[in-house]
Design an enzyme around this catalytic site. Structure first.
Site, PDB file in Angstrom:
ATOM      1  N   GLU A  72       0.745  -1.192  -0.001  1.00  0.00           N
ATOM      2  CA  GLU A  72      -0.196   0.003   0.145  1.00  0.00           C
ATOM      3  C   GLU A  72       0.985   1.446   0.031  1.00  0.00           C
ATOM      4  O   GLU A  72       1.893   1.306   0.542  1.00  0.00           O
ATOM      5  CB  GLU A  72      -0.914  -0.156   1.392  1.00  0.00           C
ATOM      6  CG  GLU A  72      -1.953  -1.068   1.093  1.00  0.00           C
ATOM      7  CD  GLU A  72      -2.591  -1.458   2.510  1.00  0.00           C
ATOM      8  OE1 GLU A  72      -3.612  -1.583   2.652  1.00  0.00           O
ATOM      9  OE2 GLU A  72      -1.773  -1.418   3.961  1.00  0.00           O
ATOM     10  N   ASP A 243      -7.279  -4.796   8.944  1.00  0.00           N
ATOM     11  CA  ASP A 243      -6.834  -3.715   8.241  1.00  0.00           C
ATOM     12  C   ASP A 243      -6.905  -3.791   6.693  1.00  0.00           C
ATOM     13  O   ASP A 243      -6.172  -2.808   5.976  1.00  0.00           O
ATOM     14  CB  ASP A 243      -5.564  -3.194   8.751  1.00  0.00           C
ATOM     15  CG  ASP A 243      -4.623  -4.062   8.525  1.00  0.00           C
ATOM     16  OD1 ASP A 243      -4.813  -5.303   8.110  1.00  0.00           O
ATOM     17  OD2 ASP A 243      -3.178  -3.903   8.930  1.00  0.00           O
TER      18      ASP A 243
HETATM   19  P1  NAD Z   1       2.633 -10.838  13.472  1.00  0.00           P
HETATM   20  O1  NAD Z   1       2.536 -11.690  12.255  1.00  0.00           O
HETATM   21  O2  NAD Z   1       4.246 -10.366  13.973  1.00  0.00           O
HETATM   22  O3  NAD Z   1       1.806 -11.267  14.472  1.00  0.00           O
HETATM   23  C1  NAD Z   1       0.638 -11.939  14.317  1.00  0.00           C
HETATM   24  C2  NAD Z   1       0.414 -12.808  15.600  1.00  0.00           C
HETATM   25  O4  NAD Z   1      -1.072 -13.396  15.467  1.00  0.00           O
HETATM   26  C3  NAD Z   1       1.214 -14.122  15.361  1.00  0.00           C
HETATM   27  O5  NAD Z   1       1.811 -14.364  16.524  1.00  0.00           O
HETATM   28  C4  NAD Z   1      -0.046 -15.297  15.348  1.00  0.00           C
HETATM   29  O6  NAD Z   1       0.395 -16.545  15.934  1.00  0.00           O
HETATM   30  C5  NAD Z   1      -1.034 -14.544  15.823  1.00  0.00           C
HETATM   31  N1  NAD Z   1      -2.244 -15.107  15.404  1.00  0.00           N
HETATM   32  C6  NAD Z   1      -2.920 -15.413  14.081  1.00  0.00           C
HETATM   33  N2  NAD Z   1      -4.112 -15.695  14.063  1.00  0.00           N
HETATM   34  C7  NAD Z   1      -4.521 -15.918  15.579  1.00  0.00           C
HETATM   35  C8  NAD Z   1      -5.772 -16.320  16.437  1.00  0.00           C
HETATM   36  N3  NAD Z   1      -6.737 -16.626  15.639  1.00  0.00           N
HETATM   37  N4  NAD Z   1      -5.770 -15.972  17.518  1.00  0.00           N
HETATM   38  C9  NAD Z   1      -4.746 -15.839  18.080  1.00  0.00           C
HETATM   39  N5  NAD Z   1      -3.517 -15.329  17.697  1.00  0.00           N
HETATM   40  C10 NAD Z   1      -3.501 -15.222  16.309  1.00  0.00           C
HETATM   41  O7  NAD Z   1       2.006  -9.398  12.985  1.00  0.00           O
HETATM   42  P2  NAD Z   1       2.243  -8.141  13.372  1.00  0.00           P
HETATM   43  O8  NAD Z   1       3.321  -7.267  12.658  1.00  0.00           O
HETATM   44  O9  NAD Z   1       2.425  -8.176  14.947  1.00  0.00           O
HETATM   45  O10 NAD Z   1       0.941  -7.291  13.025  1.00  0.00           O
HETATM   46  C11 NAD Z   1      -0.359  -7.994  13.705  1.00  0.00           C
HETATM   47  C12 NAD Z   1      -1.607  -7.280  12.950  1.00  0.00           C
HETATM   48  O11 NAD Z   1      -1.521  -5.883  12.868  1.00  0.00           O
HETATM   49  C13 NAD Z   1      -1.193  -7.696  11.495  1.00  0.00           C
HETATM   50  O12 NAD Z   1      -2.716  -7.910  10.875  1.00  0.00           O
HETATM   51  C14 NAD Z   1      -0.872  -6.098  10.580  1.00  0.00           C
HETATM   52  O13 NAD Z   1      -1.755  -6.040   9.581  1.00  0.00           O
HETATM   53  C15 NAD Z   1      -1.810  -5.282  11.696  1.00  0.00           C
HETATM   54  N6  NAD Z   1      -1.150  -4.000  11.729  1.00  0.00           N
HETATM   55  C16 NAD Z   1      -2.265  -2.930  11.908  1.00  0.00           C
HETATM   56  C17 NAD Z   1      -1.768  -1.617  11.919  1.00  0.00           C
HETATM   57  C18 NAD Z   1      -2.881  -0.471  11.994  1.00  0.00           C
HETATM   58  O14 NAD Z   1      -2.453   0.645  11.978  1.00  0.00           O
HETATM   59  N7  NAD Z   1      -3.931  -0.907  12.174  1.00  0.00           N
HETATM   60  C19 NAD Z   1      -0.433  -1.454  11.861  1.00  0.00           C
HETATM   61  C20 NAD Z   1       0.646  -2.407  11.908  1.00  0.00           C
HETATM   62  C21 NAD Z   1       0.194  -3.775  11.777  1.00  0.00           C
END
Ligand code: NAD
Length: 356
Positions: A72, A243
């Site tokens: 993005e 997101d």
């Molecule tokens: P990451 O991949 O490092 O961590 C995600 C974790 O979620 C993993 O440890 C995984 O095992 C766990 N997980 C997956 N499905 C699960 C479930 N059903 N129940 C419990 N745990 C589960 O990702 P990250 O960098 O920590 O990002 C997390 C999320 O936040 C992503 O979806 C990312 O796109 C989003 N994000 C949003 C923003 C925002 O501004 N809103 C900014 C950054 C990241």
């Protein structure tokens, strides 16, 4: 206001050189400022830019989707400064040893079009996302909140925990992840940070006694991390992981019971939890809560939901903050990325004079 024309310490005579904050320098900068201070200052910087929302050019971010994830571009300007972030989201990356989210960003002077900063933003995005979540919760969470559940204990999780400690005074964090190794990593990283850390075996257990629930999971599909029966009155939900189109974390019934707060509705309607709702379902824009034009939390029984997707103004605020700090500390390199001949019409001559 950041002085975009402040000469860099490294090469004051070549203003066309662009300050570049590498990953190594970003890490030095964070430690130089102190992560807790940076989380607090960024929460305030983002809030200040949300308070002048109407000065910004706003557009939903521009996505390129693939089967594995999304790339993005997130642009905005306040008329003086232009900024954009390049960011990806690839949930399957983690299994191959890569980050789910990586990013870099740029600031430019609107009056000349010249870039004034190029920066890594993978670390900065984690910090700004946590600062944004905590800033939103400052307006929406129950005042007496001391316990937060974090479901999804990946890259974002520790930053979220520390931002809520700093900005809201949260003292207890209850952790759950499908992968116990992620919870163990998060618990180990948060040890000694003045927080009580309680690893849990299920999402249901994690939310017990929590006044704030953060969901930060990564899955490229409609998931149901929280079901309706799990959510009692009075809680604040900070939904970070839903997101992108087709990527949500909450049961639709929760959305129907909650008062929903968003960053920029045209983007959130496509990407946020509210993609599950009718396009005219009422939501409140957070900037209006900040300016006093709308109400945040009204009462102790209300369920508030910050449907976070991440908006360009947050990255703009973060980049301006880093720009000022990088120039102040000298923690940056200089990139020769703008061709800038002495005679502006003689680009060709400059090229020919460089002939080997
Ligand atoms: P990451 O991949 O490092 O961590 C995600 C974790 O979620 C993993 O440890 C995984 O095992 C766990 N997980 C997956 N499905 C699960 C479930 N059903 N129940 C419990 N745990 C589960 O990702 P990250 O960098 O920590 O990002 C997390 C999320 O936040 C992503 O979806 C990312 O796109 C989003 N994000 C949003 C923003 C925002 O501004 N809103 C900014 C950054 C990241």
């Amino acid at each position: 206001m950041t002085d975009l024309h402040a000469p860099s310490r490294l090469a004051p005579s070549r203003l066309a050189l662009v300050p570049f904050v590498s990953v190594a320098n970003m890490m030095r900068l964070v430690h130089d400022i102190g992560l807790p201070v940076m989380l607090r200052e960024l929460a305030d910087a983002i809030e200040a830019d949300f308070a002048r929302w109407e000065q910004f050019d706003k557009t939903a971010r521009i996505p390129a989707h693939s089967a594995e994830g999304v790339i993005e571009l997130m642009p905005t300007t306040d008329g003086e400064v232009y900024g954009f972030k390049y960011v990806n989201g690839h949930p399957a990356n983690m299994k191959a040893g890569r980050q789910t989210v990586t990013a870099f960003g740029l600031l430019a002077d609107m009056h000349t079009g010249y870039p004034v900063l190029l920066s890594e933003m993978t670390i900065l995005t984690a910090i700004r996302t946590a600062a944004m979540s905590a800033m939103a919760a400052r307006h929406l969470a129950p005042k007496a909140a001391r316990t937060m559940a974090i479901i999804g204990n990946g890259a974002q999780s520790e930053f979220q925990a520390l931002a809520f400690r700093e900005v809201l005074g949260i003292d207890t964090i209850r952790l759950f992840d499908l992968d116990p190794a992620a919870t163990a990593k998060c618990a180990a990283n948060l040890a000694g940070q003045g927080l009580r850390i309680e690893p849990c075996r299920t999402a249901e257990e994690a939310i017990e006694g929590a006044q704030i629930i953060t969901t930060a999971t990564a899955d490229k599909r409609y998931s149901t991390i929280l079901t309706d029966n799990m959510i009692g009155p009075g809680v604040h939900i900070n939904a970070v992981g839903g997101d992108s189109p087709g990527k949500t974390e909450l049961a639709r019934d929760i959305l129907m019971r909650a008062d929903i707060f968003v960053e920029y509705p045209p983007q959130t309607r496509i990407e946020g939890e509210i993609q599950q709702l009718e396009p005219d379902h009422p939501v409140t824009e957070l900037w209006q809560v900040i300016t006093g034009a709308a109400t945040g939390r009204r009462d102790a029984l209300q369920i508030t939901l910050f449907d976070s997707v991440g908006f360009a103004i947050e990255d703009f605020a973060a980049l301006r903050y880093v720009h000022a700090k990088a120039l102040e500390t000298g923690l940056h390199d200089e990139l020769d990325m703008v061709a800038d001949p002495d005679d502006p019409r003689d680009l060709f001559g400059m090229l020919m004079r460089a002939r080997p």
